[in-house]
Design a protein around this motif. Structure first.
Motif, PDB file in Angstrom:
ATOM      1  N   UNK A 165      41.436   6.284 -10.155  1.00 27.20           N
ATOM      2  CA  UNK A 165      41.639   7.495 -10.746  1.00 27.20           C
ATOM      3  C   UNK A 165      41.277   8.045 -12.389  1.00 27.20           C
ATOM      4  N   UNK A 166      41.380   6.531 -12.697  1.00 23.29           N
ATOM      5  CA  UNK A 166      40.921   6.723 -14.611  1.00 23.29           C
ATOM      6  C   UNK A 166      39.378   5.915 -14.510  1.00 23.29           C
ATOM      7  N   UNK A 167      38.571   5.235 -13.672  1.00 20.24           N
ATOM      8  CA  UNK A 167      37.024   4.478 -13.416  1.00 20.24           C
ATOM      9  C   UNK A 167      36.605   5.983 -12.653  1.00 20.24           C
ATOM     10  N   UNK A 170      36.784   8.971 -15.854  1.00 16.36           N
ATOM     11  CA  UNK A 170      36.691   8.450 -17.562  1.00 16.36           C
ATOM     12  C   UNK A 170      34.929   7.240 -17.913  1.00 16.36           C
ATOM     13  N   UNK A 171      34.901   7.007 -16.463  1.00 13.71           N
ATOM     14  CA  UNK A 171      33.646   6.433 -16.398  1.00 13.71           C
ATOM     15  C   UNK A 171      32.479   6.898 -15.127  1.00 13.71           C
ATOM     16  N   UNK A 172      33.386   7.410 -14.342  1.00 10.39           N
ATOM     17  CA  UNK A 172      31.981   8.171 -13.419  1.00 10.39           C
ATOM     18  C   UNK A 172      31.571   9.729 -14.111  1.00 10.39           C
ATOM     19  N   UNK A 174      32.904  11.246 -16.713  1.00  9.19           N
ATOM     20  CA  UNK A 174      32.947  12.205 -18.308  1.00  9.19           C
ATOM     21  C   UNK A 174      31.374  10.626 -18.568  1.00  9.19           C
ATOM     22  N   UNK A 175      30.912   9.267 -18.448  1.00 10.61           N
ATOM     23  CA  UNK A 175      31.105   8.460 -18.536  1.00 10.61           C
ATOM     24  C   UNK A 175      30.475   7.900 -20.155  1.00 10.61           C
ATOM     25  N   UNK A 176      31.964   7.645 -20.151  1.00 12.02           N
ATOM     26  CA  UNK A 176      32.506   7.045 -21.072  1.00 12.02           C
ATOM     27  C   UNK A 176      33.105   6.231 -21.747  1.00 12.02           C
ATOM     28  N   UNK A 177      32.791   5.136 -21.009  1.00 11.75           N
ATOM     29  CA  UNK A 177      32.982   3.731 -21.331  1.00 11.75           C
ATOM     30  C   UNK A 177      32.164   2.805 -19.041  1.00 11.75           C
ATOM     31  N   UNK A 178      31.576   1.695 -19.628  1.00  6.63           N
ATOM     32  CA  UNK A 178      31.255   1.244 -18.297  1.00  6.63           C
ATOM     33  C   UNK A 178      32.082   1.028 -16.991  1.00  6.63           C
ATOM     34  N   UNK A 179      32.055   1.255 -16.029  1.00  5.85           N
ATOM     35  CA  UNK A 179      32.702   1.199 -14.437  1.00  5.85           C
ATOM     36  C   UNK A 179      33.033  -0.389 -14.154  1.00  5.85           C
ATOM     37  N   UNK A 180      32.552  -0.812 -14.853  1.00  2.00           N
ATOM     38  CA  UNK A 180      33.021  -2.118 -14.527  1.00  2.00           C
ATOM     39  C   UNK A 180      32.302  -3.762 -15.193  1.00  2.00           C
ATOM     40  N   UNK A 181      32.481  -4.715 -15.241  1.00  2.00           N
ATOM     41  CA  UNK A 181      31.889  -5.625 -16.141  1.00  2.00           C
ATOM     42  C   UNK A 181      32.132  -5.922 -16.845  1.00  2.00           C
ATOM     43  N   UNK A 182      31.433  -7.041 -18.127  1.00  2.00           N
ATOM     44  CA  UNK A 182      32.771  -7.354 -19.784  1.00  2.00           C
ATOM     45  C   UNK A 182      31.099  -7.611 -19.765  1.00  2.00           C
ATOM     46  N   UNK A 183      31.168  -7.321 -20.983  1.00  2.00           N
ATOM     47  CA  UNK A 183      30.148  -7.817 -22.271  1.00  2.00           C
ATOM     48  C   UNK A 183      31.194  -8.660 -23.785  1.00  2.00           C
TER      49      UNK A 183
END
Length: 242
Positions: A165-167, A170-172, A174-183
């Motif tokens: 639900x969060x992914x 928030x990610x898909x 609202x596109x606020x943060x990336x859905x996966x990965x790390x930087x």
């Protein structure tokens, strides 16, 4: 405090040794060196010579715990347990079956793991304790009742629901943060904030109920009654002493 820390560390040592022994034994009960060789070389058309060669190259041709063909200390050191497991206690993790340095892999992945685990633990602790203290302060009221109902409802929801639900939200959407990965660097917060938020929210229900039970039991202690008898306000007794 120092004596307590030292005592806890000494308690942890036999636990680590016991867990290490049990894990090692269970692993090799399920997975024999021959099975490991077949998995790496391919189950079909693998010859016994290839299996023996694979085990010899990686040190799996030795006995598991006790080498009765050796003498002296080599009876214990020339074993799979010593070469693969005991050396971990001095920081030598060796190499994986595909040649990767295990210590380097741990160091590489430690940063992202701690970046998620530490904020989740600290923020979750603050939120759960604060919420539990609030429910304890208003105990036996409608706020306490509906707060416990909310905690039970949150406990009943699978953690997987919070993640998906969060992914999705928030990610898909609202596109606020990336859905996966790390930087790394300053951009790391974009990848960390959603897992931390999900970890905190998914743990509020069970943690709050647990701390609320502790606090309700604690407010019946002698020191709490003494603080109240001295004229301290209920908020000061609860939020400062308890």
């Amino acid at each position: 405090m120092l004596a307590y820390i030292i005592r806890r560390l000494l308690y942890a040592l036999p636990i680590l040794i016991g867990v290490n022994l049990i894990t090692f034994a269970l692993f090799f009960v399920v997975n024999t060196p021959d099975d490991m060789a077949r998995m790496q070389l391919g189950v079909k058309r693998v010859t016994p010579e290839a299996i023996d060669r694979w085990k010899a190259e990686r040190g799996y041709d030795k006995p598991l715990f006790f080498n009765d063909e050796a003498s002296g200390s080599a009876m214990l050191s020339e074993t799979i347990f010593f070469s693969k497991s005991v050396r971990m206690f001095v920081g030598d993790f060796g190499r994986a079956e595909d040649g990767r340095d295990i210590a380097r892999e741990i160091v590489t992945r430690m940063g992202p793991s701690l970046a998620i685990a530490l904020p989740t633990f600290i923020i979750g602790l603050l939120v759960s304790v604060s919420f539990a203290l609030l429910l304890t302060f208003f105990r036996a009221t409608y706020l306490d009742f509906w707060g416990v109902v909310l905690c039970v409802a949150m406990m009943s929801i699978s953690g997987l629901f919070y993640i998906i639900g969060g992914q999705y939200l928030v990610s898909k959407l609202w596109k606020l943060v990336p859905i996966s990965g790390y930087g790394g660097g300053l951009d790391a917060w974009k990848f960390v904030i959603l897992p931390v938020l999900i970890g905190v929210v998914s743990g509020i229900g069970s943690s709050t109920r647990w701390y609320r039970t502790i606090f309700i039991e604690e407010i019946a202690r002698d020191y709490v009654r003494t603080a109240r008898a001295k004229g301290l306000a209920e908020a000061a007794v609860l939020f400062r002493h308890v």
